[in-house]
Enzyme design. Structure first.
Site, PDB file in Angstrom:
ATOM      1  N   LYS A  70       3.209   3.273  -0.263  1.00  0.00           N
ATOM      2  CA  LYS A  70       3.121   2.810  -1.652  1.00  0.00           C
ATOM      3  C   LYS A  70       2.658   3.962  -2.547  1.00  0.00           C
ATOM      4  CE  LYS A  70       3.470  -1.407   0.163  1.00  0.00           C
ATOM      5  NZ  LYS A  70       4.645  -2.288   0.053  1.00  0.00           N
ATOM      6  N   ASP A 107      -7.475  -5.031   2.568  1.00  0.00           N
ATOM      7  CA  ASP A 107      -6.171  -4.376   2.622  1.00  0.00           C
ATOM      8  C   ASP A 107      -5.885  -3.823   1.228  1.00  0.00           C
ATOM      9  OD1 ASP A 107      -3.489  -3.680   2.633  1.00  0.00           O
ATOM     10  OD2 ASP A 107      -2.756  -5.632   3.322  1.00  0.00           O
ATOM     11  N   TRP A 139       0.740 -11.434   1.952  1.00  0.00           N
ATOM     12  CA  TRP A 139       0.251 -10.483   2.949  1.00  0.00           C
ATOM     13  C   TRP A 139      -1.076 -10.920   3.552  1.00  0.00           C
ATOM     14  CZ3 TRP A 139       3.745  -7.922   5.123  1.00  0.00           C
ATOM     15  CH2 TRP A 139       4.851  -7.453   4.400  1.00  0.00           C
TER      16      TRP A 139
END
Length: 362
Positions: free
Chosen positions: A193, A169, A100
């Site tokens: 999440k 992040d 990511w």
């Protein structure tokens, strides 16, 4: 009974789902569903404000930070971060420790110069020693991903930047442990999440970093416009935000972030203990000090994995109601995601099954 170990969209607290179900048709005394009401009406605006206030309370966000609710998910924020910040000096540092953060660096390179502070490894299994980082003191910001959902690399420290704004992040570990917000310039986390359904991204940005956007920044990604209009410049996903507010209230009832942090350690440690005690039948490729509490990846039968055993493991797990344990397609193997809504009892069920499968096949 189904136990959802999916990496995202992930399990939501059952208590929250039942609350949402109860108010799906009519929210409070409004006579309509949240999905039907105006985003500028009194009822929704109150709900919106309460959601933001709960986020500020739970994360202890200082007054000089704005909390934004933005669309586009983590991928949208890869671009938004660069478009809003990289213009300060024209370049940014990216610490890539997984898939990511690699995607984020690639996106940012469209808008300015990206300096990758560590060389790309053959596999992402660690956080390189900070002494090896090649940081640019003139960078607009240093970017990293606190928890790499795919590889399972989680930071156990906050990087030191010597005054350069720090961007992180936290999509897959937000609200799972206390955070010192003052150490960061920007924190963002997509919802699916730990904090709600997919479709909204929580952004926390220090006020002095607002107003540096590139001229080409779209309105919907412009921090200054979103902050000025309290995240209601355009029609927000009202129903999703309502669910997120419910999740925040649930987190508060659980005892807040310190309680959820302790629970996350309990859940992840019991799974890693089985892996470590299996004499390499189960194999985790990560260095021990960066093992994620949220996403536990492992192979069966050694570093390369035994696909026959792994398929058998997954089939047996599904028969017991344990869903979405298959590892990401880019790394294979097994991945157990242990987000806030996954209970200690559910993690214990997985631990028990892992031990039974080990005894049967070793």
């Amino acid at each position: 009974m189904v136990i959802n170990f999916g990496a995202g969209p992930a399990k939501l607290p059952r208590e929250v789902l039942l609350e949402v179900q109860k108010e799906l048709v009519e929210y409070g005394s409004s006579g309509m569903s949240v999905m039907e009401m105006s985003h500028r009406g009194t009822t929704y605006v109150k709900l919106h404000e309460e959601t933001l206030e709960l986020a500020r309370e739970l994360l202890k966000v200082p007054d000089n930070y704005k909390i934004l609710l933005m669309q586009g998910g983590g991928t949208g924020l890869f671009a938004a971060v660069a478009m809003n910040l990289i213009g300060r000096t024209g370049s940014a540092d990216y610490l890539v420790t997984g898939s990511w953060s690699a995607k984020a660096a690639k996106e940012a390179a469209k808008f300015g110069k990206v300096n990758q502070v560590v060389p790309k490894p053959a596999k992402y299994t660690c956080v390189p020693d900070p002494k090896s980082w090649k940081l640019d003191p003139k960078a607009s910001y240093l970017y990293y991903c606190d928890n790499e959902t795919i590889e399972g690399v989680e930071f156990n420290f906050v990087p030191e930047t010597n005054g350069v704004p720090l961007v992180v992040d936290m999509s897959s570990n937000i609200m799972s442990r206390p955070v010192d917000i003052k150490k960061f310039g920007v924190i963002f986390a997509c919802a699916q999440k730990n904090i709600g359904p997919s479709g909204i991204t929580l952004v926390i940005v220090r006020e002095d970093l607002i107003g540096h956007q590139l001229p080409t920044t779209p309105t919907i990604l412009d921090f200054s416009i979103v902050a000025k209009d309290n995240s209601i410049n355009n029609t927000p996903p009202t129903f999703i935000i309502a669910v997120v507010g419910r999740v925040f209230a649930w987190i508060k009832r659980q005892g807040g972030l310190q309680k959820l942090y302790q629970d996350s350690l309990t859940k992840s440690n019991m799974i890693y203990a089985v892996v470590d005690g299996s004499k390499s039948f189960y194999y985790c490729p990560l260095e021990a000090n960066v093992r994620s509490r949220m996403n536990v990846p492992f192979r069966i039968g050694g570093p390369s994995g035994n696909e026959t055993l792994e398929k058998e493991f997954l089939k047996g797990a599904e028969q017991l109601g344990m869903q979405q344990l298959k590892g990401h397609r880019s790394v294979g193997g097994i991945r157990a995601s242990l987000y806030n809504a996954v209970t200690i009892e559910e993690a214990e069920s997985l631990r028990k099954y892992m031990l039974e499968f080990l005894a049967k096949n070793s």
